[in-house]
Design an enzyme around this catalytic site. Structure first.
Site, short mmCIF file in Angstrom:
data_model
loop_
_atom_site.label_atom_id
_atom_site.label_comp_id
_atom_site.label_asym_id
_atom_site.label_seq_id
_atom_site.Cartn_x
_atom_site.Cartn_y
_atom_site.Cartn_z
CB CYS A 2 -0.89 0.02 1.24
SG CYS A 2 -1.54 -1.59 1.73
CB ILE A 53 -0.81 -8.73 -0.67
CG1 ILE A 53 -0.11 -7.52 -1.30
CG2 ILE A 53 0.17 -9.88 -0.53
CD1 ILE A 53 0.42 -7.76 -2.68
N GLY A 77 2.79 -2.26 4.35
CA GLY A 77 3.81 -3.28 4.54
C GLY A 77 3.22 -4.66 4.75
CD GLU A 78 2.01 -7.98 3.05
OE1 GLU A 78 1.60 -8.88 3.81
OE2 GLU A 78 1.29 -7.37 2.25
CG ASP A 101 -0.65 -7.55 7.93
OD1 ASP A 101 -1.67 -6.98 7.50
OD2 ASP A 101 0.41 -7.61 7.28
CB ILE A 291 15.95 -9.00 -17.28
CG1 ILE A 291 16.82 -8.46 -16.15
CG2 ILE A 291 14.50 -8.69 -17.04
CD1 ILE A 291 16.73 -6.95 -16.01
#
Length: 635
Positions: A2, A53, A77-78, A101, A291
């Site tokens: 976010c 997420i 965040g997470e 969370d 890549i």
């Protein structure tokens, strides 16, 4: 993932800024394209944008307010241990209304106060408003994975995930000339400064608490490095390796939880290969992404990424790019930057994030390992300087040769000469000066000379000296390489590497998770002696040895390349018109008043000479700054 923003007013004049909350939230839509939310109460306003997420229930949206309607949170965040924390809170009588969370953080704050922050394992920027106390708590994660900007004057305090939001809230756009000077040296701006006077980066592992008009800042975490304890580490090297594998496996497992498609970046280097190998243990047919560079074989590592993918049976995708593909995205990437940031490899990360986002929403990366375990060539250089010996003395004695030979990052021989020149210079410098030199593209004097006479007068010598002193405070003449790594963790990691990944991934609405930066791994890393990290033959020794059985043998005993886009080639070709006729045109430089016309002209002459050295990196820094200036300062 976010983005957050907010206002806390101290006066009636400050309350007027609440009217800009919507615009501030809109400015970071790419951080959270799926939904938005706002909260306004009296003198506080909180804004939020969300990238989905996890499968959140409707009452898991933000801003989130507790059942008693007292506390409200916005959180970016997470938190990877939130389920364990939630279970403990339930046993203490807490009632939850979502599976998020965010609610766990809110309940922890309600239950335990500000000390709760130490229990979180994850990355974040967050703010919690308390109606009853009329207070605001703002905090940033331990290592600066997520950004958080702060502005304060006598009327109000602003915070936001990006400078775009701060500008929408109305921060004064006045250049910080000390920050500009450091930018011209490093190609990024070290915190707590930003490009604007008054706008500060909340330092990693710090929080602010605002109540009764007072703003109190505090460090809630610092890397627990104690050289005396390191010297007493009783684990054998084999035990250290076993412990590292155990901690890394747990860190990866915690970061594999998502209700959306998840994969791994896989560059072909040791770090991302370790992450992919561990993730593949727990995720059948893990998606991995690399890549390749068709036109730049010196930097192409897809051969090694393919070996790792085959070894662990991952669902591997290679995005094979030409220089034209890279060049096509330059202007898109530059237009996203709301503060000058000139690490040229950001372009590759931008494209990797864009292509990866078409297939997954979350990606794991290997960021952080180089800084804490000693993975850069400069770390081996530092080790050899400290060891001394005949070879080191010989390189130093031949300094005049390295000065005379052509240097370039884009060829093996040119890059080797460049490294030998810097090593010879470092042999005669003290540890602090050597560190700064090896971290920089330009010396303090070179950066100063690029500025106009008026700009030079605005670079306060005391402020510049203090900022550099603060950055280098952990380096001592009698210290060891761990102090260099600690300094990297506080400078290079948050303000270059993590800034690059956050900006480029968020520009493409992709969440990137970094298992090496699990705080348990970091704490362990700084309990280890230098001998476990770097010796005369190997960088990042313990990482390479601990995971040797998991990785193809071909990954070992080869040079670390990293990646740099072909700036020199572009500046002499496609970008030449932009340089000579627009951004670095004499007339524009003179009218702008920031830089010295003659100094810029001299850089351009060097660019087209037979011995350009690192000048293309310096000119890239100017291109980035000038593009930013035209977008945010000239209008």
């Amino acid at each position: 993932m976010c983005g957050i923003t907010g206002v806390f007013a101290f006066t009636e004049t400050g309350r007027q800024s609440l009217a800009n909350l919507q615009a501030s939230t809109d400015a970071i839509i790419r951080r959270g394209p799926d939904s938005e939310g706002h909260f306004v109460y009296d003198q506080c306003g909180l804004g939020f944008r969300r990238l989905a997420i996890l499968d959140l229930s409707a009452d898991g949206n933000q801003p989130m307010t507790d059942a008693a309607n007292r506390y409200t949170i916005v959180f970016n965040g997470e938190i990877f241990n939130f389920r364990e924390l939630r279970e403990k809170l339930i046993k203490r009588g807490c009632v939850f209304h979502s599976q998020t969370d965010t609610e766990v953080i809110l309940q922890l704050y309600i239950t335990e106060g500000r000390s709760f922050i130490k229990k979180l394992n994850g990355f974040f920027g967050l703010a919690i408003f308390d109606k009853e106390e009329n207070s605001l708590f703002i905090a940033r994660d331990r290592f600066g994975v997520k950004p958080l900007l702060i502005y304060r004057d006598e009327d109000k305090l602003f915070f936001a995930s990006e400078m775009k939001s701060m500008m929408a809230l109305g921060v004064p756009r006045k250049l910080d000339y000390v920050a500009l000077s450091q930018y011209l040296q490093l190609n990024y701006i070290p915190g707590p400064a930003s490009i604007f006077k008054g706008v500060k980066k909340l330092l990693p592992g710090h929080y602010l608490y605002i109540k009764d008009g007072k703003v109190v800042g505090k460090a809630w975490y610092k890397i627990p490095y104690d050289p005396k304890k390191v010297a007493k580490n009783k684990l054998s090297y084999e035990q250290q390796q076993k412990k590292l594998v155990e901690l890394m496996d747990g860190a990866v497992q915690r970061r594999l939880v998502a209700d959306v498609p998840l994969g791994c970046f896989l560059s072909g280097g040791i770090d991302s290969s370790v992450i992919a190998a561990l993730a593949a243990r727990h995720t059948p047919h893990l998606s991995t992404f690399s890549i390749g560079f068709k036109d730049e074989p010196f930097f192409d590592e897809t051969k090694y990424a393919n070996l790792v993918a085959a070894r662990h049976n991952t669902n591997h995708t290679v995005f094979s790019l030409t220089n034209d593909d890279l060049y096509e995205h330059i202007h898109d990437m530059l237009s996203y930057l709301d503060e000058p940031f000139a690490d040229s490899s950001a372009l590759a990360v931008y494209i990797l994030s864009q292509r990866t986002r078409q297939k997954v929403t979350v990606a794991l990366s290997g960021d952080g390992a180089d800084e804490m375990f000693g993975g850069y060539n400069k770390h081996m250089g530092e080790f050899k300087v400290r060891q001394g010996g005949a070879k080191a003395e010989a390189v130093t004695a031949l300094g005049f040769v390295w000065d005379a030979l052509p240097k370039s990052r884009n060829s093996f021989l040119g890059n080797r000469v460049r490294q030998l020149q810097r090593f010879a210079r470092g042999m005669t410098a003290g540890v602090k000066d050597r560190y700064w030199d090896w971290a920089s593209f330009a010396s303090p004097d070179d950066a100063r000379n690029l500025l106009s006479a008026a700009s030079r007068r605005k670079v306060g010598k005391k402020a510049a000296t203090k900022r550099r002193k603060d950055i280098l405070e952990n380096l001592h003449a009698d210290g060891d390489l761990n102090e260099v790594l600690l300094t990297d963790m506080q400078l290079v990691l948050p303000y270059d590497m993590l800034t690059k990944v956050d900006l480029m991934s968020m520009a493409n609405s992709l969440e990137v998770r970094t298992p090496f930066l699990d705080y348990k791994v970091v704490n362990f890393a700084f309990s280890l002696p230098v001998s476990s990290k770097v010796d005369a033959t190997m960088k990042k020794k313990i990482v390479q040895d601990a995971f040797r059985s998991e990785l193809p043998a071909e990954l070992y005993d080869r040079p670390k390349h990293g990646f740099e886009v072909p700036l020199l080639k572009w500046m002499r070709g496609e970008l030449r018109g932009l340089i000579e006729n627009d951004l670095l045109r004499d007339e524009f430089i003179e009218a702008q008043g920031v830089f010295d016309v003659d100094a810029i002209r001299a850089l351009k002459v060097q660019l087209f000479s037979r011995n350009p050295g690192d000048v293309h990196a310096r000119i890239w820094g100017l291109i980035v700054f000038q593009t930013w200036w035209k977008q945010y300062m000239a209008s």
